[in-house]
Design a protein around this motif. Structure first.
Motif: not given
Ligand code: SF4
Ligand code: SF4
Length: 186
Positions: A21-30
């Motif tokens: 995931c690295g610094d992805c947080t897409a699922c945490c928002s979308v």
């Protein structure tokens, strides 16, 4: 995010080594999170999102430890399709009261706000990677959605029950066999 046995592994594949995931947080928002332990609405950043990560990473809820998007599972998706970089988030979607057999369990290719994935060709590359199995694929932008797989002619034949032309007979039969479990296909 919602768990249904381990359908994600069955339908998308196991979590791949080398895709982090690295610094992805897409699922945490979308995404919607809907579990007894933790829930949040779609399209709203989780209160724990902090500058490229999760502020409670060490004690994050079970769903966050065990759920992974399509990019983490589908090897055929381009490496460059990490959601925060591509603007495309792939997930399984569950509809409790589906209008037809293609809605109950499906792959959702979601174009995130501001995504240029259609113009860049990334959306087409992602679709190529996930439209290869007997799982319906929808493209959505969070408000509207369109069935992409099976194609419109096959979908109409599956739903109507009308005889398929020879060239489509096997494909239509395969969809009907798998989704006949939902009772009425229409
Ligand atoms: S969207 Fe995928 S890559 Fe991004 S944080 Fe969630 S699981 Fe990881
Ligand atoms: S608790 Fe952490 S991992 Fe889970 S949705 Fe919130 S920010 Fe993301």
């Amino acid at each position: 995010m919602e768990r249904a046995a381990d359908l994600e592994t069955d339908l998308l594949g196991p979590v791949l080594p080398g895709r982090e995931c690295g610094d992805c947080t897409a699922c945490c928002s979308v995404l919607t999170v809907d579990t007894p332990e933790f829930s949040k609405p779609a399209g709203v950043a989780c209160v724990h999102v902090r500058g490229g990560g999760c502020a409670i990473h060490a004690v994050r809820p079970t769903i966050c430890r065990t759920w992974f998007c399509g990019w983490r599972r589908v090897a055929a998706m381009p490496d460059a399709a990490r959601p925060d970089r591509s603007g495309v988030l792939v997930s399984l979607n569950f509809v409790r009261s589906p209008q037809n057999c293609f809605e109950g369990v499906s792959i959702n290719v979601r174009l995130m706000p501001g995504s240029d994935a259609i113009a860049s060709g990334m959306a087409a590359a992602v679709l190529d990677a996930v439209c290869d199995r007997l799982v319906p694929v929808w493209v959505s932008d969070g408000t509207r959605k369109m069935l992409m797989h099976p194609d419109a002619q096959v979908a109409a034949l599956v739903l109507s029950g009308e005889p398929a032309p020879a060239a489509l007979r096997a494909e239509v039969a395969a969809w009907r066999e798998r989704y006949g479990m939902f009772g009425s296909l229409a």
